[in-house]
Design a protein around this motif. Structure first.
Motif: not given
Length: 82
Positions: A1-11, A16-21, A33-35, A71-73
């Motif tokens: 699994m990979m760690q995904l963070t989605i942020i905007t300027p205000d939030q 969380g963990e994802v298997s693909e994006a 994908l992973k790695n 593995n961090k996005i």
């Protein structure tokens, strides 16, 4: 699994963990994908989708930048519109 963070300027939209994006790259959609090799890419307006343990999720963004490393996005979106 990979760690995904989605942020905007205000939030923070998602963290969380994802298997693909999948991201709307400036020159076409691409999947991570992973790695995956470390990259930084500009994003166009379009659909961001990812798969968590709960299933597939998606958001429409106005554009932004995504960084993939060890593995961090991190997706810095100008705006999430859906």
């Amino acid at each position: 699994m990979m760690q995904l963070t989605i942020i905007t300027p205000d939030q923070k939209v998602f963290e969380g963990e994802v298997s693909e994006a999948t991201f709307p790259g400036a020159s076409g959609s691409f999947q991570v994908l992973k790695n995956h090799a470390a990259i930084v890419s500009a994003l166009a307006k379009g659909n961001v989708s990812y798969t968590t343990k709960e299933g597939k999720q998606s958001h429409v963004i106005e554009g932004g930048v995504v960084e993939v490393n060890d593995n961090k996005i991190v997706l810095l979106a100008e705006k999430v519109i859906g």
